[in-house]
Structures are given as structure tokens and as C-alpha cells.
Design an enzyme around this catalytic site. Sequence first.
Site, PDB file in Angstrom:
ATOM      1  N   CYS A 153       0.196  -8.364  -1.104  1.00  0.00           N
ATOM      2  CA  CYS A 153      -0.927  -7.428  -1.208  1.00  0.00           C
ATOM      3  C   CYS A 153      -1.726  -7.320   0.077  1.00  0.00           C
ATOM      4  CB  CYS A 153      -1.866  -7.850  -2.340  1.00  0.00           C
ATOM      5  SG  CYS A 153      -1.079  -7.954  -3.963  1.00  0.00           S
ATOM      6  N   ARG A 194      -5.483   0.922  -0.988  1.00  0.00           N
ATOM      7  CA  ARG A 194      -4.484   0.804  -2.056  1.00  0.00           C
ATOM      8  C   ARG A 194      -4.905  -0.241  -3.082  1.00  0.00           C
ATOM      9  NH1 ARG A 194      -0.126  -2.636  -2.894  1.00  0.00           N
ATOM     10  NH2 ARG A 194       1.752  -1.704  -3.812  1.00  0.00           N
TER      11      ARG A 194
END
Length: 292
Positions: A153, A194
Site C-alpha cells: 500500500c 488511492r
Amino acid sequence: MVISMEFLDIMLWASLFIIIAGAVLPKKYGYKVAAAGWVLFGLRWGLSTPEFYLVEHNIMYTIACVLAIPVTLYLAYVMVKDERESLMVLTRAAAISSIFYFPFAYFTWLGDWLIGVTTSITLAAVNALGNNATASGNIVTLNGLKVEIILACTAIQSMALFVGVVGCIRAPADRLFKAFMVSVPVIYVLNVVRNTFVITSYGNQWLQIAPDMIVEWTGELPSYASFFWAHNVLAEAGSLIALVVISYAVISILPETLTYIRDIFSLIQIDNIKKNLRGEKVVEAAPLQRNK
């Protein structure tokens, strides 16, 4: 059958070390060693297909894994047969990317530091939108729904990719610096966007689309549908679009890359695949002239 991640990790690191060796060895040996590394690399990702389909439920990665073995086998064959320069440039890019990524994956303290920084910035961004999220370690909670920020991530893989691309090209330092700045820092910022989108969509249950279908496929709770559509579909599609745009910007600054890209794409044209499989040599793409 899903193969253990420990075994797949061993295969990944072994393939990358072989690729690095191929990139630094003299060409007489480098092409053959690098080709072996690419075959092992493709096999590693091909064996990961069940993991991404059955466990991760990631359609894009599943398709990529299905293609990994035939593509790397073919390119490795051409690499050994023709000692094609574009494929060695690709190998050098992969080697540099691996060297950049390795410390974050191998040294736990460094990976945890990057995860912690990303978690803090993401939490601030989520709450800047009017949410009331909290974080415990690297787990962000919004409205009782938790999202764990892991190394993937942080966009470290995508950043490593462009470090490799920029690092493998021979060009003046000023253009290399510009290419780095329009890729690596931009990717990190977009990745925070995101993460923020995924956590906000999931925590607020914005995308409860076909939850029954998602439950049947994944075995998760109905609330997971918002995470699935935000993370596995929309965020993945957005990341792909962003990478295409960033790639265009890098190529504009480093047009030298386009010659190698054109050559690699020429190798996967149907007519040229047939020629290569017949043992014929496909003419390499001519270098482009940079406008003064």
C-alpha cells in the site's frame, strides 16, 4: 491449490538475484543467465494465479499471472537466440528496481517505517475529507471498518519500477532527474490519494454494488463489497491509467526509452512471434533521433 507464500517468496528473490547477475555479467554469459532468471520469475508469478484469484480476488493481477509464464518463456528464448539489446535493457531495469526495493522488503524496520509514514499521511488525508477515522499501528478504522496498510500500500513496487526505468537509460543527468521527479514522487502522492479513496469508500459503504455476488465469490461479509469495488476494481484501474500517463511523461523526457519499448512490443506481434519460433531473426527497432 494455493502454493505457500514462503515458497513463492524464495522463487521471487532467487529469480531477481539471477536477473541482477545477468545484468552485471559480460554479455557472453549475461544473456543466458538473465534468461534463466526471467523464466524463474515468470514461473513464480504463474504459480501465484490461484492466490490472486481465490484469495486476493484481484482480476487484473490474475490475468497478469496467467500470461507470465508464456511471455517470459518466449522473451527468454529470444534473449538467448538473438542477444537482443532491448531485453538486456529491460533486465538492467529489473535489476535496479530489485536493488531499490530489496531493503524495504528485507529490513523489517525500514519497511515498517515506510508503512508508518504512509499510514499517518493517509489518515490525515481521510480525516481532511470530514471523516473521523482512527489508526492503531498500521490499521486505519473508519465507522468500525478496518483497513490494514501493508508494504504493497506504499507504492514501493511502482516507485521501484520507475527507479529502474530511469536508472537503466544513458542520458544527461538533468533529464534523468526530471524523469525521476515526474514519476517517483508523483506515484507516492497518487498512492496516498488511492488509499484515501479506498478507506473512505469502504468506511462509508459507498459502493455496495452486487454484494451477494461478492459474498459468494469471496466469502466475506456484505460490507466487503465496497472495499472490493474501491480497491480491487476502481483503484486498480486508476493506478493503471496513472502509470500509463506517468510512463508517457517519462518517455517524453527520455525518448531513448521509446526505442527499447518499440522493439519489445515488436517482439510480441503475431508475425514476429511466428518468425522467432521458426528460428528467424526479427529486425531490431531503429533508434529515434531526439529533436534538438
